[in-house]
Design an enzyme around this catalytic site. Structure first.
Site, PDB file in Angstrom:
ATOM      1  N   ASN A  12       0.849  -1.189   0.000  1.00 11.57           N
ATOM      2  CA  ASN A  12       0.000   0.000   0.000  1.00 11.57           C
ATOM      3  C   ASN A  12       0.890   1.246   0.000  1.00 11.57           C
ATOM      4  OD1 ASN A  12      -1.838   2.021   0.499  1.00 11.57           O
ATOM      5  ND2 ASN A  12      -2.414   1.325   2.557  1.00 11.57           N
ATOM      6  N   TRP A  13       0.947   1.900  -1.152  1.00 10.39           N
ATOM      7  CA  TRP A  13       1.819   3.080  -1.274  1.00 10.39           C
ATOM      8  C   TRP A  13       1.234   4.311  -0.599  1.00 10.39           C
ATOM      9  CZ3 TRP A  13       4.377   3.685  -6.784  1.00 10.39           C
ATOM     10  CH2 TRP A  13       5.379   2.720  -6.921  1.00 10.39           C
ATOM     11  N   LYS A  14      -0.018   4.268  -0.231  1.00  8.95           N
ATOM     12  CA  LYS A  14      -0.696   5.428   0.366  1.00  8.95           C
ATOM     13  C   LYS A  14      -0.498   6.648  -0.548  1.00  8.95           C
ATOM     14  CE  LYS A  14      -0.193   3.223   4.789  1.00  8.95           C
ATOM     15  NZ  LYS A  14      -0.044   3.311   6.224  1.00  8.95           N
ATOM     16  N   HIS A  28      -9.579   1.244   4.957  1.00  3.27           N
ATOM     17  CA  HIS A  28      -8.310   1.435   5.664  1.00  3.27           C
ATOM     18  C   HIS A  28      -8.531   2.420   6.824  1.00  3.27           C
ATOM     19  CE1 HIS A  28      -4.183   2.536   6.543  1.00  3.27           C
ATOM     20  NE2 HIS A  28      -3.828   1.418   5.903  1.00  3.27           N
ATOM     21  N   GLU A  71      -6.874   4.793   7.846  1.00  4.43           N
ATOM     22  CA  GLU A  71      -6.611   6.206   7.521  1.00  4.43           C
ATOM     23  C   GLU A  71      -7.808   6.834   6.804  1.00  4.43           C
ATOM     24  OE1 GLU A  71      -2.896   5.485   5.555  1.00  4.43           O
ATOM     25  OE2 GLU A  71      -1.951   5.049   7.480  1.00  4.43           O
ATOM     26  N   GLU A  81      -5.629  -4.839  10.652  1.00  8.67           N
ATOM     27  CA  GLU A  81      -4.628  -3.793  10.778  1.00  8.67           C
ATOM     28  C   GLU A  81      -4.843  -3.031  12.081  1.00  8.67           C
ATOM     29  OE1 GLU A  81      -2.653  -2.785   6.883  1.00  8.67           O
ATOM     30  OE2 GLU A  81      -4.282  -1.380   7.122  1.00  8.67           O
ATOM     31  N   GLY A 140       2.477   2.106  10.750  1.00  2.60           N
ATOM     32  CA  GLY A 140       3.486   3.147  10.588  1.00  2.60           C
ATOM     33  C   GLY A 140       4.296   3.457  11.835  1.00  2.60           C
ATOM     34  N   SER A 144       3.351  -2.274  10.163  1.00  8.93           N
ATOM     35  CA  SER A 144       4.805  -2.365  10.376  1.00  8.93           C
ATOM     36  C   SER A 144       5.390  -3.709   9.955  1.00  8.93           C
ATOM     37  CB  SER A 144       5.147  -2.046  11.836  1.00  8.93           C
ATOM     38  OG  SER A 144       4.754  -0.726  12.162  1.00  8.93           O
ATOM     39  N   GLY A 171       2.909  -1.188   4.259  1.00 12.11           N
ATOM     40  CA  GLY A 171       2.837   0.178   3.757  1.00 12.11           C
ATOM     41  C   GLY A 171       4.243   0.645   3.429  1.00 12.11           C
TER      42      GLY A 171
HETATM   43  P1  PGA Z   1       2.848   0.237   7.532  1.00 16.10           P
HETATM   44  O1  PGA Z   1       1.393   0.484   6.924  1.00 16.10           O
HETATM   45  O2  PGA Z   1       3.376  -1.041   6.971  1.00 16.10           O
HETATM   46  O3  PGA Z   1       3.657   1.434   7.095  1.00 16.10           O
HETATM   47  O4  PGA Z   1       2.704   0.165   9.017  1.00 16.10           O
HETATM   48  C1  PGA Z   1       0.494  -0.579   6.784  1.00 16.10           C
HETATM   49  C2  PGA Z   1      -0.849  -0.075   6.315  1.00 16.10           C
HETATM   50  O5  PGA Z   1      -1.309   0.975   6.761  1.00 16.10           O
HETATM   51  O6  PGA Z   1      -1.493  -0.711   5.465  1.00 16.10           O
END
Ligand code: PGA
Length: 223
Positions: free
Chosen positions: A9-11, A98, A100, A147, A153, A184, A205
Site C-alpha cells: 500500500n503506497w498510500k 483502511h 486512515e 490492521e 506506521g 509495520s 505500507g
Molecule cells: P505500515 O502500513 O506497513 O507502514 O505500518 C500498513 C498499512 O497501513 O497498510
C-alpha cells in the site's frame, strides 16, 4: 506451500518519475519472477494506476494492481470521486476501509458498505481493512485485512500469534477464506506472520515504497 497474498500500500506517495524508478529497481530484483504460491499486488494512488498497468504489461512484471479506495457511488455527478468501473479498467483489486480513510476522511460503516457494493458490482476483488474483531465487515469481501491502528506506521508490529488468533476469528465472522495482516510489516518479520496457520498474507505500507525491500519481502514470504 499455501497461497500467500502480499499487497503493498503506497498510500499518498510517489510521483510518476519516482514510480518509474521503483519499477526499474523492482524489475532488476525480480528477474526470476516470484514464487508460484505468491500473489504480489501494488496499490499506488489513482494517478499512477494507468502508468503502472502499462509497465506491468511492458516488462511482464509479476504484479497485480489495487486501488486504495473507490467511490461509494456509481457514475454520476460526484465531483472528485473515482467510480468502481473506472478503477476496474486498471486494477483487479481495491482496498476498502483502511483506518486512515476512517480517521482522516470520516468514512463510516454505511459508506464503506456502499463502497463494497459498488466494487462488487464492478467485479473488483475487495481487501477490507478492520482494526479488530468488533469492526463490522460487509458481506462478500474477498480478503479481510487485520490492521491494528497502533501498529500502522509505528514500527510496533502486532505479536504474530495474537494476529493469528484475531485473523482466525475475523475469517470465521466474515465467512471470508483469506485473512492478511498489516502494520509495520518488514522483510525481517514477514515470515513470522506468514508461518501462522490463519494468516494468508500481509499488507505492508512503508516497506512497499522501497523496491528492493518489497522484492525481498516477497522472497521471504515464499520460503
Ligand atoms: P505500515 O502500513 O506497513 O507502514 O505500518 C500498513 C498499512 O497501513 O497498510
Amino acid at each position: 506451500m499455501k497461497p500467500v497474498l502480499i499487497c503493498g500500500n503506497w498510500k499518498s506517495n510517489k510521483t510518476t518519475r519516482e514510480a518509474a524508478e521503483w519499477v526499474e529497481k523492482f524489475k532488476q530484483q525480480a528477474t526470476n519472477g516470484i514464487a508460484q504460491n505468491v500473489t504480489g499486488i501494488i496499490a499506488p494512488s489513482f494517478p499512477l494506476l494507468s502508468f503502472f498497468k502499462q509497465k506491468i504489461t511492458e516488462h511482464n512484471l509479476p504484479l497485480q494492481l489495487a486501488a486504495q479506495d473507490v467511490s461509494p457511488f456509481p457514475f454520476g455527478s460526484y465531483t472528485g470521486a473515482v467510480a468502481a468501473l473506472q478503477v476496474k479498467e486498471f486494477a483487479q483489486w481495491v482496498i476498502i476501509g483502511h483506518s486512515e480513510r476512517r480517521k482522516y476522511f470520516k468514512e463510516d460503516d454505511q459508506l464503506l458498505a456502499n463502497k463494497v457494493d459498488e466494487a462488487k458490482t464492478a467485479g473488483l476483488s475487495i481487501i477490507y481493512c478492520v482494526s479488530g474483531v468488533d469492526t463490522l465487515i460487509p458481506e462478500g469481501v474477498d480478503v479481510v485485512a487485520y490492521e491494528p491502528v497502533a501498529a500502522i506506521g509505528t514500527g510496533q508490529a502486532e505479536n504474530p500469534s495474537v494476529a493469528n488468533e484475531i485473523i482466525a476469528a475475523l475469517k470465521l465472522k466474515s465467512k471470508c477464506s483469506v485473512g492478511i495482516y498489516g502494520g509495520s510489516v518488514t522483510t525481517e518479520n514477514v515470515e513470522s506472520y506468514i508461518s501462522q496457520t490463519a494468516i494468508d498474507g500481509v499488507l505492508p505500507g512503508k516497506a512497499s515504497l522501497d523496491p528492493v525491500m518489497f522484492a525481498q519481502l516477497i522472497q521471504h514470504a515464499s520460503t
